[in-house]
Design a protein around this motif. Structure first.
Motif, PDB file in Angstrom:
ATOM      1  N   TYR A 294       0.802  -1.229   0.000  1.00  0.00           N
ATOM      2  CA  TYR A 294       0.000   0.000   0.000  1.00  0.00           C
ATOM      3  C   TYR A 294       0.834   1.278   0.000  1.00  0.00           C
ATOM      4  O   TYR A 294       0.297   2.371  -0.123  1.00  0.00           O
ATOM      5  N   LEU A 295       2.153   1.132   0.133  1.00  0.00           N
ATOM      6  CA  LEU A 295       3.080   2.258   0.098  1.00  0.00           C
ATOM      7  C   LEU A 295       4.447   1.682  -0.278  1.00  0.00           C
ATOM      8  O   LEU A 295       4.840   0.646   0.256  1.00  0.00           O
ATOM      9  N   PRO A 296       5.161   2.330  -1.202  1.00  0.00           N
ATOM     10  CA  PRO A 296       6.435   1.747  -1.660  1.00  0.00           C
ATOM     11  C   PRO A 296       7.411   1.388  -0.546  1.00  0.00           C
ATOM     12  O   PRO A 296       8.084   0.360  -0.625  1.00  0.00           O
ATOM     13  N   ILE A 297       7.507   2.214   0.499  1.00  0.00           N
ATOM     14  CA  ILE A 297       8.482   1.923   1.556  1.00  0.00           C
ATOM     15  C   ILE A 297       7.933   0.930   2.588  1.00  0.00           C
ATOM     16  O   ILE A 297       8.659   0.557   3.517  1.00  0.00           O
ATOM     17  N   GLU A 298       6.694   0.509   2.439  1.00  0.00           N
ATOM     18  CA  GLU A 298       6.125  -0.487   3.354  1.00  0.00           C
ATOM     19  C   GLU A 298       5.897  -1.805   2.617  1.00  0.00           C
ATOM     20  O   GLU A 298       4.815  -2.389   2.649  1.00  0.00           O
ATOM     21  N   GLY A 299       6.932  -2.254   1.940  1.00  0.00           N
ATOM     22  CA  GLY A 299       6.865  -3.498   1.190  1.00  0.00           C
ATOM     23  C   GLY A 299       6.995  -4.721   2.080  1.00  0.00           C
ATOM     24  O   GLY A 299       6.963  -4.627   3.309  1.00  0.00           O
ATOM     25  N   PRO A 300       7.193  -5.898   1.467  1.00  0.00           N
ATOM     26  CA  PRO A 300       7.209  -7.148   2.240  1.00  0.00           C
ATOM     27  C   PRO A 300       8.431  -7.336   3.117  1.00  0.00           C
ATOM     28  O   PRO A 300       8.423  -8.170   4.017  1.00  0.00           O
TER      29      PRO A 300
ATOM     30  N   MET B  58       0.332  -5.998   3.778  1.00  0.00           N
ATOM     31  CA  MET B  58       1.352  -5.215   4.457  1.00  0.00           C
ATOM     32  C   MET B  58       0.736  -3.968   5.099  1.00  0.00           C
ATOM     33  O   MET B  58      -0.474  -3.804   5.132  1.00  0.00           O
ATOM     34  N   GLY B  59       1.607  -3.084   5.614  1.00  0.00           N
ATOM     35  CA  GLY B  59       1.144  -1.880   6.280  1.00  0.00           C
ATOM     36  C   GLY B  59       0.918  -0.727   5.316  1.00  0.00           C
ATOM     37  O   GLY B  59       1.205  -0.815   4.127  1.00  0.00           O
ATOM     38  N   GLY B  60       0.401   0.378   5.851  1.00  0.00           N
ATOM     39  CA  GLY B  60       0.154   1.564   5.045  1.00  0.00           C
ATOM     40  C   GLY B  60      -0.363   2.697   5.909  1.00  0.00           C
ATOM     41  O   GLY B  60      -0.828   2.466   7.032  1.00  0.00           O
ATOM     42  N   PRO B  61      -0.296   3.936   5.428  1.00  0.00           N
ATOM     43  CA  PRO B  61      -0.670   5.100   6.236  1.00  0.00           C
ATOM     44  C   PRO B  61      -2.171   5.357   6.313  1.00  0.00           C
ATOM     45  O   PRO B  61      -2.622   6.173   7.107  1.00  0.00           O
ATOM     46  N   MET B  62      -2.942   4.683   5.473  1.00  0.00           N
ATOM     47  CA  MET B  62      -4.387   4.912   5.451  1.00  0.00           C
ATOM     48  C   MET B  62      -5.102   4.136   6.558  1.00  0.00           C
ATOM     49  O   MET B  62      -4.497   3.313   7.245  1.00  0.00           O
ATOM     50  N   SER B  63      -6.387   4.425   6.725  1.00  0.00           N
ATOM     51  CA  SER B  63      -7.219   3.694   7.680  1.00  0.00           C
ATOM     52  C   SER B  63      -8.145   2.757   6.914  1.00  0.00           C
ATOM     53  O   SER B  63      -8.597   3.087   5.808  1.00  0.00           O
TER      54      SER B  63
END
Length: 233
Positions: A9-15, A53-58
């Protein structure tokens, strides 16, 4: 073996380390980049497992991919295709199964200890581990779905992980690499230094003894991921 679908969901929050683990175990995987416009697949059948994975959204945001993702999670669990969630991914799993996502009492950003819950399900996942240091980066938290068992908690967030059979949803980040920690602290530097919360570490604190911390976390991740892959289709 069918490939594992990994949703980013965000390039820097990959696997991160999870991809390394799959490669080391010769397990194929496919990265689905929601952040660049990829859409969630309609059918789970082509995949041996799903990983979020993670991401900044809700997960409470009105985003076009959320409902299809929730449907995909429910479909996978109904077909006993293993699902794994990291942070946002764990929240997506919780919501798909009837849990509620709300603001946590505080933001957790940086390294912090988590405790393994004393129950048979937690023991099956963690064996002899009773506590470990992991990485946190969240402002929201999930309630446990009705069918889930809580297996991990921290002083600042009661529900850090849950399991339903072979399905594992986590609030914390066990997938971290040194590069990811540095990237997250660099990109969010201004936000971090303006916060005045004891549960938010400075970039310098996050990167202290980084190699040793990440290596120890990788060992914990190895145990969790090794159990999870036993059910891959």
């Amino acid at each position: 073996m069918k490939p594992v679908a990994i949703f980013r969901y965000l390039p820097i929050e990959g696997p991160g380390y999870f991809a390394t683990f799959l490669d080391n175990n010769h397990i194929p995987w496919k990265l689905i980049k929601i952040d660049t416009g990829d859409e969630p697949p309609v059918d789970v059948e082509p995949y041996g497992g799903l990983v979020f994975m993670g991401g900044p959204m809700s997960v409470n945001d009105d985003l076009p991919w959320i409902e299809p993702t929730l449907d995909l999670i429910r479909q996978a669990i109904a077909r006993e295709i293993p699902v794994l969630g990291h942070c946002l991914g764990g929240q997506l799993m919780a919501k798909a199964l009837g849990g509620v996502i709300t603001q946590n009492a505080c933001k957790e950003m940086g390294w912090g200890a988590v405790q393994v819950t004393q129950n048979p399900v937690a023991h099956a996942w963690f064996n002899d581990i009773s506590e470990f240091e992991t990485f946190h980066w969240h402002g929201e938290t999930f309630s446990l779905p009705e069918s889930a068992t809580g297996i991990l908690s921290s002083p600042h967030c009661k529900n850090q992980a849950f399991a339903i059979g072979i399905h594992l949803g986590m609030q914390c980040h066990v997938e971290m690499t040194e590069r990811m920690v540095k990237d997250w602290s660099d990109v969010n530097y201004q936000e971090i230094i303006q916060m005045n919360e004891p549960t938010v570490q400075s970039p310098a604190e996050m990167e202290k003894n980084l190699s040793d911390r990440v290596e120890k976390l990788n060992h914990v991740a190895d145990r969790l991921y090794a159990k999870w892959i036993t059910a891959l289709k």
